[in-house]
Design an enzyme around this catalytic site. Structure first.
Site, short mmCIF file in Angstrom:
data_model
loop_
_atom_site.label_atom_id
_atom_site.label_comp_id
_atom_site.label_asym_id
_atom_site.label_seq_id
_atom_site.Cartn_x
_atom_site.Cartn_y
_atom_site.Cartn_z
CG PHE A 136 -31.41 29.25 -88.34
CD1 PHE A 136 -31.75 29.31 -87.00
CD2 PHE A 136 -30.14 29.67 -88.72
CE1 PHE A 136 -30.84 29.78 -86.05
CE2 PHE A 136 -29.22 30.13 -87.78
CZ PHE A 136 -29.58 30.18 -86.44
CG ASP A 221 -30.62 32.93 -95.28
OD1 ASP A 221 -29.50 32.55 -95.68
OD2 ASP A 221 -30.92 33.04 -94.08
CE LYS A 250 -24.45 27.86 -92.17
NZ LYS A 250 -23.86 27.37 -90.93
N1 PLP Z 1 -29.06 31.79 -92.53
C1 PLP Z 1 -29.02 30.46 -92.68
C2 PLP Z 1 -29.86 29.81 -93.72
C3 PLP Z 1 -28.19 29.68 -91.87
O1 PLP Z 1 -28.17 28.35 -92.01
C4 PLP Z 1 -27.40 30.33 -90.90
C5 PLP Z 1 -26.54 29.54 -89.99
O2 PLP Z 1 -26.66 28.37 -89.83
C6 PLP Z 1 -27.48 31.72 -90.77
C7 PLP Z 1 -28.30 32.42 -91.61
C8 PLP Z 1 -26.64 32.44 -89.75
O3 PLP Z 1 -25.32 32.48 -90.16
P1 PLP Z 1 -24.16 32.82 -89.10
O4 PLP Z 1 -24.13 31.70 -88.12
O5 PLP Z 1 -22.92 32.93 -89.94
O6 PLP Z 1 -24.52 34.12 -88.46
#
Ligand code: PLP
Length: 397
Positions: A136, A221, A250
């Protein structure tokens, strides 16, 4: 349904299946709803409020900065932004930082950087990025295209070109997917939304070796796993493997919207004035807060406690698994990123826990995800395990 829920239905886009509770106040690991009922929070705004709700230190910094300077844009220099970037690079493999407003935007920056870096060095056509199944990376068009989950793509085709998905934890699958058009590999060091999937021993090191050998950028990520969640400041540090690019968001602002893309000088050289920008990104308010958060979380004693509490938590869940072997398939996680895989969908368990005053979350249908504030205490964990014990007895046939 109460007034807030009715107004929400009338005026907000219908993008979320919300649980029937209206939270009004938070402190540490506790939340209170509008009726004054208290809850113990094991979600922390989805791995965001790592220092707990309304942490006095964060509140003080935010209030002070809000009374000093909130925003001027990136047309000018501001000190909190520079101080945050200096601390992020001091504490990581990276030399340079781009500040964004969210995880998706941090990943957008990483994707754009990988494409631009490759184009600058290798010319046209080398823009494909390999990502993992069940990954994700966000909900913008490029980051949903990078996400290895068909349900996230559905309805938004045609997707952004140039992403291919391979099995998480399979080095041969990555090797086989590399073509002359590949520029990068992007991976979560632990998959979060995909169900708390841990990397096999040597997997991240294997990706690093492959990327070096095939001349690809390695992007981690760490939006969900970074900022102390797993018991090290950044999850990859526990594996002794450094990427070329890393994304954060986050917990970086403990609830204030901020994301960051960190890169080595070599990779970051592809960004020059005019290639990428954001109006709000890195404004004094959020960067002052993030610097405070970063300094507190980077404290080795704090991180050690996260490891200790995480181990305790998983141990307690293992006991639960023995008592409920028909309902529980497994326990996994690192630090305070903890998953309990059930044999059936977890939605009812989440609802029953909420009714008992415990806020938990389910991801990937059957995996209960526990990402509490990192200031959670062992008695809070014990209380949750007792509630889960009752709930699993009640909801499983
Ligand atoms: N990358 C990862 C691993 C995530 O868990 C998330 C959100 O849950 C995101 C990116 C996206 O982040 P945002 O919701 O702040 O755009």
């Amino acid at each position: 349904m109460d007034d807030t829920q009715i107004l929400c239905g009338e005026h907000l886009c219908n993008t979320y299946a919300r649980l029937p509770v209206v939270f009004k106040r938070g402190e540490g690991c506790r939340l209170w709803d509008e009726a004054g009922r208290e809850y113990l929070d094991f979600v922390a705004g989805i791995a965001v409020c790592n220092l707990g709700h309304c942490d006095p230190g964060v509140t003080e910094v935010v209030c002070r900065q809000a009374a000093t300077l909130v925003h001027v844009s990136n047309l000018y220099y501001t000190r909190p932004q520079v101080d945050l970037a200096a601390e992020l690079t001091r504490l990581s493999f990276a030399d340079k930082v781009f500040l964004s407003n969210s995880g998706a935007e941090a990943n957008e920056a990483a994707i754009k950087l990988a494409r631009k870096y490759s184009k600058d060095r290798h010319g046209e056509g080398r823009f494909h990025i390999i990502t993992m199944k069940e990954s994700f990376h966000g909900r913008t068009l490029a980051t949903l295209s990078a996400t290895g989950q068909p349900k996230v793509h559905k309805g938004f085709e045609p997707l952004v070109e140039g992403f291919s998905f391979v099995e998480f934890n399979s080095l041969p699958a990555v090797e086989a997917a590399v073509t002359e058009r590949t520029c990068a590999v992007m991976v979560e060091p632990i998959q979060g939304e995909g169900g708390i999937n841990l990397p096999a021993p040597g997997y991240l090191a294997g990706l690093k070796e492959l990327c070096l050998r095939r001349n690809l950028l390695l992007i981690f990520d760490e939006v969900q796993v970074g900022m102390g969640r797993t018991g090290s400041l950044f999850a990859h540090q526990a594996e002794g493997v450094a990427p070329d690019v890393m994304t954060l968001a986050k917990a970086l602002g403990n609830g204030l919207p901020i994301g960051a893309m960190l890169a080595t000088n070599k990779a970051a050289s592809a960004f020059v004035p005019g290639t990428h920008a954001t109006t709000f990104g890195g404004n004094p308010l959020v960067t002052a807060a993030a610097l405070h958060v970063l300094k507190r979380i980077a404290d080795p004693a704090f991180l050690e406690e996260v490891q200790d509490k995480g181990q305790y938590f998983r141990g307690r869940l293992e006991e639960l698994k023995t008592r409920h072997s028909a309902a529980v398939r497994g326990v996994r996680g690192r630090g305070l990123m903890v998953g309990l895989e059930l044999t059936a969908p977890g939605a009812k368990v989440v609802e029953a826990c909420l009714a008992r005053g415990f806020v938990i979350n389910c991801t990937h249908d059957t995996v209960l995800r526990f990402v509490p504030p990192l200031v959670v205490e062992k008695p809070h964990i014990d209380a949750l395990v007792r509630a889960l014990d009752e709930v699993l007895t009640e909801v499983t046939p």
